[in-house]
Design a protein around this motif. Sequence first.
Motif, PDB file in Angstrom:
ATOM      1  N   PRO A  50     -24.122 -14.601 -40.630  1.00 14.02           N
ATOM      2  CA  PRO A  50     -24.476 -15.002 -41.995  1.00 14.02           C
ATOM      3  C   PRO A  50     -25.912 -14.618 -42.325  1.00 14.02           C
ATOM      4  CG  PRO A  50     -24.366 -16.913 -40.536  1.00 14.02           C
ATOM      5  CD  PRO A  50     -23.905 -15.737 -39.753  1.00 14.02           C
ATOM      6  N   GLU A  51     -26.106 -14.105 -43.527  1.00 10.86           N
ATOM      7  CA  GLU A  51     -27.457 -13.735 -43.951  1.00 10.86           C
ATOM      8  C   GLU A  51     -28.331 -14.965 -44.128  1.00 10.86           C
ATOM      9  OE1 GLU A  51     -27.652 -10.950 -47.174  1.00 10.86           O
ATOM     10  OE2 GLU A  51     -25.927  -9.841 -46.396  1.00 10.86           O
ATOM     11  N   ASP A  52     -27.724 -16.041 -44.589  1.00 12.00           N
ATOM     12  CA  ASP A  52     -28.471 -17.286 -44.770  1.00 12.00           C
ATOM     13  C   ASP A  52     -28.637 -17.991 -43.436  1.00 12.00           C
ATOM     14  OD1 ASP A  52     -28.537 -16.836 -47.485  1.00 12.00           O
ATOM     15  OD2 ASP A  52     -26.915 -18.234 -47.956  1.00 12.00           O
ATOM     16  N   GLY A  53     -29.878 -18.177 -43.044  1.00 14.53           N
ATOM     17  CA  GLY A  53     -30.164 -18.988 -41.886  1.00 14.53           C
ATOM     18  C   GLY A  53     -30.328 -18.275 -40.561  1.00 14.53           C
ATOM     19  N   THR A  54     -29.831 -17.055 -40.413  1.00 17.63           N
ATOM     20  CA  THR A  54     -29.920 -16.384 -39.118  1.00 17.63           C
ATOM     21  C   THR A  54     -31.364 -16.048 -38.768  1.00 17.63           C
ATOM     22  OG1 THR A  54     -27.669 -15.518 -39.279  1.00 17.63           O
ATOM     23  CG2 THR A  54     -29.148 -14.415 -37.741  1.00 17.63           C
ATOM     24  N   GLU A 113     -34.071 -17.497 -39.852  1.00 14.52           N
ATOM     25  CA  GLU A 113     -34.779 -18.749 -39.605  1.00 14.52           C
ATOM     26  C   GLU A 113     -34.412 -19.321 -38.235  1.00 14.52           C
ATOM     27  OE1 GLU A 113     -32.972 -18.131 -42.368  1.00 14.52           O
ATOM     28  OE2 GLU A 113     -34.535 -17.977 -43.887  1.00 14.52           O
TER      29      GLU A 113
END
Length: 189
Positions: A112-116, A118
């Motif tokens: 997933p682009e979101d959160g990886t 971070e």
Amino acid sequence: MARGATREAVLDAALRIVAEGGLEAMTVSRLAEVSGASNGSIYHHFGSRGGVVAALYRESFAELVGAMALALDDRPAATVVPELAGRFLDWIVENPTRGEFVYRASVAGLLPEDGTAEFKARVMAPLAEWFGARTARGELRPVPPWALDAVVMGPAHECARRYLAGPDSFDLKLARPEVEHAVWAIVRP
């Protein structure tokens, strides 16, 4: 199956499936068949096949960085940095299926682009902090935190990929001293 047991069974099944047939072979129905969990349970715990991939990636990446972080201590940077590279390579040899999974998943567009990003920054924070402190002392040349994985560990990544592509044709133990030297050469002042 209990909640934790189901999650672990699915992740173990995912590793077995990837080892036998690659990422393409890992479907929810195959995960259910190998793990003994129901399709509904897999969707409940992970949301989708992509959720299984993300969870296994995070677990494996954190395990890899954790193995490296064991080298972080007060010894001179010239000793610790090569050991970090060596521990990376040792983990690959000890966990080839997870290692291959980490590489394949990261380039297959399945994370997933979101959160990886971070997540990776959070997991690598102890290494970034150690490098930052040693840079401030003048033991290392300045390297931005994003470059620790991509640039500093570049020689280790390349040798790991070659090893994983054909362990019988690439001797990682023989390469280890050269990799350790190369990684140190990247960051020495």
